[in-house]
Each structure stands twice: as structure tokens, then as C-alpha cells.
Design a protein around this motif. Structure first.
Motif, PDB file in Angstrom:
ATOM      1  N   ASP A   1      47.317  87.920  11.312  1.00 20.77           N
ATOM      2  CA  ASP A   1      46.226  87.960  10.339  1.00 20.77           C
ATOM      3  C   ASP A   1      45.601  86.569  10.194  1.00 20.77           C
ATOM      4  O   ASP A   1      46.288  85.536  10.265  1.00 20.77           O
ATOM      5  CB  ASP A   1      46.736  88.393   8.967  1.00 20.77           C
TER       6      ASP A   1
ATOM      7  N   PHE B   1      38.099  88.613   6.746  1.00 19.15           N
ATOM      8  CA  PHE B   1      39.519  88.811   7.040  1.00 19.15           C
ATOM      9  C   PHE B   1      39.672  89.570   8.360  1.00 19.15           C
ATOM     10  O   PHE B   1      39.100  90.644   8.550  1.00 19.15           O
ATOM     11  CB  PHE B   1      40.192  89.597   5.914  1.00 19.15           C
TER      12      PHE B   1
ATOM     13  N   TYR C   1      41.990  84.599   8.105  1.00 12.21           N
ATOM     14  CA  TYR C   1      40.652  84.534   7.519  1.00 12.21           C
ATOM     15  C   TYR C   1      39.838  83.543   8.344  1.00 12.21           C
ATOM     16  O   TYR C   1      40.306  82.455   8.674  1.00 12.21           O
ATOM     17  CB  TYR C   1      40.698  84.061   6.068  1.00 12.21           C
TER      18      TYR C   1
ATOM     19  N   ASP D   1      42.057  79.958   7.624  1.00 17.35           N
ATOM     20  CA  ASP D   1      43.037  80.017   6.535  1.00 17.35           C
ATOM     21  C   ASP D   1      43.179  78.693   5.790  1.00 17.35           C
ATOM     22  O   ASP D   1      43.323  77.631   6.402  1.00 17.35           O
ATOM     23  CB  ASP D   1      44.408  80.410   7.085  1.00 17.35           C
TER      24      ASP D   1
END
Length: 616
Positions: free
Chosen positions: A116, A251, A118, A45
Motif C-alpha cells: 500500500d 491511495f 499514498y 507516504d
């Protein structure tokens, strides 16, 4: 080296391994020049970098023949751990008696309740002794003495259009003065990115990164990736968004558990007898190629202890034959020669290009279209393929389930490539690259001498600017039946450089003659793209001033293939229906406009273009 490993007792091997891994991280300046500092890292992220540091060590296997050691960390959702990537980490290292090198792999896991995230890049980086390792080799034709890291510092170089590319103005080795250096010039497709490394001329020693399988890499066999570059640095790239950008699936969603084994890769060390003519360089390189062959034959390794890495008897196999049905080329079925065919996570047609979470298993068909995919991990897959000389992508309509030890025998598979009518004309070869088109000579003052192999000429710096030099009086005009695409069709549809800091859209013309026109029929323009970077192709027919184009791709692509010296990025295909009444008997012109030009690297690359007549 080999004798030294053979003579060490297994308990001492553990000690040596721990020192190599842990001590070199804590006190790199205390380690001898023979042991290169190395680190894992992961970009996640907001481009945060996590070095995947661990908390505890465990000896997994300890025998007279082999030692495997694990370093682990379990992620906990505390306030502190929100600054580290939400992953459970298990890094493994293996040393084998009589084998001069180190096997490395990792098991990364996300549990369902992890937030979550990335994850853009996962790799291992090796930084070698800068005073010894000066000769780099990444292929038979791409080898040479490299600049030092200091040569890329202010006062010794000039930064070019982006920070990765520099012109060496005052290098420590005067022979390199006037050359360009950019790490992306040494990139390679995943299928070819199996061996690269460095040679120390001081003592005729080689350091090599060997990747025996690409099953754990992302994006399929054609995904381009970094290898070794100035530093001296060698990389084992497991995943990244290079040459794909935001289209790559990076992702990781909360509620979807995930686990993947990256590797093992093999760090191979070899040595030779020094000689004044540097003949040992070929000796070391050829020996490293021999070792690569041995590692490939041994895959999947039977000495890896993790239950997450299935051995050969726990894997499966898929066999079959792929044929092509194109009645406008041949009334009979055509063998899919040299087609790339593979298993990847279930998805849409062509989704393997951007798939980043699972495993992929690829092979090529023989001259009859027969194929065999071996050593497949148990799981659920789709079967994908593309065929040289034919546009589009193939996908088998049902899933394939691999059980441990089973063999799946498929019936004859038939691929119907996109086609609506007979070929009126075509430009290029359907091979998913722009390699067959005109690639200019680089600016003589911006050359990288290591790229002497003609096959790599597209990796020279600044070729995008050569368009404005060569087409100074106007854009590409291609006359069907007269022009030669290898000489008259520029490899990238780029912007025109105007003044010092400006760029202007460019419009290419395809002029062709139609002896008859079926005004009530529908023609098809098959437009296959090999790459796109914030580009937009607008198609107009016979009227370049029309306000509304007959077709537009809209803004597409994040490949950055032009700036990163690639000859392709992600493949895209557009089948464009054109009404017959916009054509006329005799001369016609199709205008292709690259409409986005706020920067030098906004562009597209064409793979292949074909105009088809109405259906017969």
C-alpha cells in the motif's frame, strides 16, 4: 537553436541528450546557464519525497529524425527499497530534428504485490538560471518581472500568514518593494494550464512548458494547479491534492495493479531579436502560443515509441447531444450549451472531481448541446457532465467501452437537474465558482501587481481579512429583490477576526418575503458550495437562536481554496427539505452560520442558493 539541432548527427543527439539529463543531475554547477537543472519528484507516504532516480539507460529509437531514450528502475521489495516509492519507473526523453525543444514523459507502474502507498504529488520541476530568467508569463494577462529566490530570504521579506506568502521589503529590484509574492497566486485550472514559462531579458530567450493534452492529469478540467513561480521555477504538474486535499483519491492499494503514462509534455525553447522596448517579450510569448497550437493539433503524437501510449488510429471517439429537462424553466427540452462533458473512470455522480488514477477526456458542447470527444484511449469509462446555469451533476447510467479505432454514437442524453418545485428566489449563478460574488479590493499594502487582470482579482493576498474590515458592524444581510449578489454577497463565508489572534463564527442572513405559505407542503433549499475548508454550514429558519439547526453539512472539505487564492475547490450540492410550517406569510429570514472557526481559513464558498416552493 533550431539550426543547431538540425546540424547535429543523430548519434550526437543521443550524446547531447544523455549529457542534458544525467550530467546536469550529477554536476549541476558544471552545466552552462543555457541548460536548466531539472528533476522529477513524487510525494508519497508521510510526505516523503522520491526523486524517481533510475538505474539503467536504453536507447529506444535512433534515426536521423528522432532519438528516444529511456531511463528505468524496477522496484524490488528489499529492506533498502522500502525507503523508495513502490513503483516501476520508466522516464522517456525525445528529441526531434528541427524541433527546438525536448519531449518528456513517464510510465509509472505498480504490480499487484507492491505494498500500500499514498502518492500525493507527481511532477517535473525546472530551476532556471536565476540571473537571466526574471520575466514570467503564465497567461495573456498574468505576466511580469518577478522577484528572485534571494528576495524571499530573511532580511529581504516578511513572511505573512503562511510560508508561501511573503511581503517584499528589500528586494534586489526596488520596483518590487511592497509587493506580495506567493506561488499559489499563479495557479490555473487544468483546462487553461497549457502554457507557461520564463523569458531571459539578457538574450531574448524563452523557456516554456507546453502541455498539449490534460488526459493524464487528475481531477478533471477545473482542477487548479501550480504553474511557474519565483525561483525561477516552472512546473509540469501531473497530479497533486492541491485545492482538493484529502478528498482526492491518492491511495494505491496492494492487490490492485496500476500503470499510467504521464505526458508527453514539451519543453519549448525560442529566441528573438533583443530591443530596448522589450517588444521581444510579446514576440516570444505569441510564438510559444503558436507552438502550443501546433502541439495540440499533433496530439496524440505519432512518434512516441512506448506501446503504452496509443496513437490516433488506436484511439476512439464518442459523439452525442446533451439536453436539459427542467419543466419549471421550460416545457421543452433545453440544449445544454457550453456544458463540460467527459469520460473518466467508473464511479459515482461527480466522482471525476477526485479521481486520480486513470485518464480523463473532456470537451464542451456547442449551442445545441452537441459534443464530440476525440482521441480516447481504449478502456472502460463513465460519461459525466455538468451544465452552466443548472445545479448538480450528470452521469450516464451505463459504462462506455472504447475499442481501438471505434466511434460511439449516443442517443440524445437527457439531464434532469435537481429540482422539487418552482423558484421563489435565487442568489448567484450555477457555475461552480464564487466568481460572481463580491470580491473586495486587496489591502493596498498587500498587492501583487502581476494580478492586474480583473479576472484574477480573487488571487490577491489577504482577501479573507477584508471581510472583518468591510463588515465591521455585522455580518452579511441579503435582502432578496433589493440586494445585488455581485456587491452584497461576500465571495467567501469566512470567520470574523477578533483581536490579534482570534476568530469568531459568522452568521449570514437571507431576508425574503413570501406572499403565501403552504404549511403542509415541503420547501427545498438548494445549497451549492464551490469550496469548503474544515467548514460547517448550519441552516436555521426564522430563529437564529435555535439550539438545533434545521440542517447542517457537518464538517466538510480540505480544499484550502481561500488561503491558496482560489475561487473554488470541490463542488458540493445539498438539497435541503424544509417543512412549510416553519415559514410565515410576509418576512422570513434564513440564517447561514459558518460554525467552525478555529483558524482564519476555515470557510466555505457558495456557488448558488435557491429556495423552491412545494411541488406543483
Amino acid at each position: 537553436m533550431e539550426k543547431a539541432v538540425n546540424s547535429i548527427h543523430s548519434s550526437h543527439l543521443v550524446l547531447w541528450l544523455v549529457i542534458f539529463i544525467e550530467f546536469s543531475l550529477l554536476f549541476p554547477s558544471a552545466i552552462s546557464a543555457e541548460i536548466p537543472p531539472r528533476y522529477w519528484d513524487l510525494v508519497w507516504d508521510n510526505d516523503e519525497v522520491d526523486k524517481l532516480e533510475t538505474e539503467r539507460m536504453e536507447i529506444i529509437t535512433q534515426t536521423e529524425e528522432l532519438v528516444e531514450v529511456s531511463f528505468k528502475k524496477t522496484w524490488k521489495p528489499t529492506a533498502y527499497n522500502h525507503s523508495t516509492v513502490p513503483l516501476n519507473i520508466d522516464k522517456r526523453y525525445i528529441v526531434r530534428r528541427g524541433v527546438p525543444g525536448l519531449y518528456m514523459y513517464s510510465i509509472l507502474e505498480r504490480q499487484a504485490d507492491f505494498p500500500d502507498a499514498y502518492m500525493y504529488q507527481i511532477r517535473i520541476a525546472f530551476k532556471l538560471n536565476k540571473d537571466k530568467f526574471l520575466f514570467m508569463a503564465v497567461s495573456d494577462g498574468k505576466q511580469g518581472v518577478m522577484p528572485t529566490a534571494e528576495d524571499r530570504e530573511p532580511g529581504r521579506c516578511q513572511v505573512l500568514a503562511f510560508k508561501e506568502a511573503v511581503l517584499l521589503t528589500n528586494p534586489t529590484d526596488p520596483r518590487l518593494r511592497g509587493q506580495v509574492d506567493d506561488k499559489y497566486q499563479y495557479s490555473a485550472e487544468s483546462k487553461d494550464n497549457r502554457l507557461h514559462g520564463w523569458i531571459s531579458d539578457a538574450d531574448a530567450v524563452g523557456f516554456w512548458v507546453i502541455t498539449p493534452s490534460i488526459e493524464f492529469r487528475v481531477g478533471g478540467p477545473h482542477k487548479q494547479e501550480l504553474t511557474s513561480h519565483t525561483g525561477p521555477i516552472s512546473l509540469s504538474m501531473f497530479s497533486s491534492i492541491h485545492y482538493a486535499g484529502e478528498d482526492m483519491d491518492s491511495f494505491y492499494q496492494k492487490g490492485k495493479p496500476w500503470k499510467k503514462v504521464f505526458g508527453p509534455v514539451f519543453i519549448y525553447l525560442n529566441s528573438a531579436s533583443p530591443d530596448a522596448g522589450h517588444g521581444y517579450r510579446n514576440t516570444l510569448w505569441n510564438d510559444a502560443k503558436r507552438q502550443l497550437s501546433e502541439e495540440i493539433k499533433s496530439w496524440p503524437y505519432n512518434f512516441v515509441a512506448s506501446e503504452d501510449f496509443p496513437h490516433s488510429e488506436q484511439r476512439g471517439e464518442v459523439n452525442g447531444q446533451l439536453l436539459v429537462q427542467d419543466r419549471y424553466m421550460d416545457n421543452k427540452l433545453i440544449p445544454a450549451k457550453s456544458a463540460f462533458l467527459g469520460l473518466a473512470a467508473p464511479g459515482n455522480v461527480g466522482s471525476w472531481q477526485t479521481e486520480g488514477k486513470g485518464y480523463q477526456f473532456w470537451t464542451q458542447t456547442d449551442d445545441t448541446g452537441m459534443f464530440s470527444i476525440k482521441n480516447i484511449r481504449p478502456g472502460v469509462y463513465h460519461l459525466y457532465a455538468w451544465v452552466y446555469g443548472f445545479i448538480g451533476d450528470y452521469k450516464l447510467n451505463h459504462t462506455i467501452i472504447i475499442q481501438p479505432g471505434n466511434k460511439v454514437h449516443l442517443d440524445k442524453l437527457i439531464y434532469d437537474p435537481p429540482r422539487n418545485g418552482p423558484t421563489l428566489w435565487e442568489i448567484g449563478i450555477p457555475d461552480r465558482t464564487a466568481a460572481e460574488f463580491f470580491i473586495p479590493e486587496p489591502n493596498p499594502s498587500l498587492v501583487n501587481a502581476i494580478l492586474k487582470d480583473n479576472a484574477d482579482r480573487f488571487r490577491q493576498y489577504g482577501l479573507w481579512d477584508r471581510y472583518s474590515d468591510i463588515y465591521g458592524q455585522g455580518d452579511v444581510v441579503y435582502n432578496v429583490g433589493v440586494s445585488n449578489y455581485s456587491k452584497d454577497w461576500f465571495f467567501a463565508h469566512v470567520c470574523r477576526k477578533v483581536g490579534y489572534n482570534g476568530d469568531r463564527r459568522t452568521t449570514w442572513q437571507i431576508r425574503h418575503n413570501l406572499q403565501e405559505v403552504k404549511e403542509a407542503g415541503t420547501y427545498t433549499l438548494q445549497l451549492a458550495l464551490a469550496a469548503a475548508t474544515y467548514g460547517e454550514v448550519q441552516v436555521r429558519v426564522n430563529d437564529p437562536t435555535a439550539v438545533q439547526p434545521h440542517f447542517t453539512t457537518s464538517r466538510i472539505g480540505f480544499d484550502n481554496a481561500v488561503a491558496r487564492h482560489g475561487i473554488h475547490g470541490l463542488y458540493r450540492l445539498y438539497s435541503i427539505n424544509l417543512p412549510g410550517n416553519i415559514f410565515r406569510r410576509g418576512e422570513n429570514t434564513i440564517f447561514l452560520t459558518q460554525a467552525r472557526c478555529k483558524g482564519s481559513f476555515q470557510s466555505v464558498m457558495y456557488d448558488y442558493i435557491r429556495l423552491e416552493g412545494p411541488t406543483i
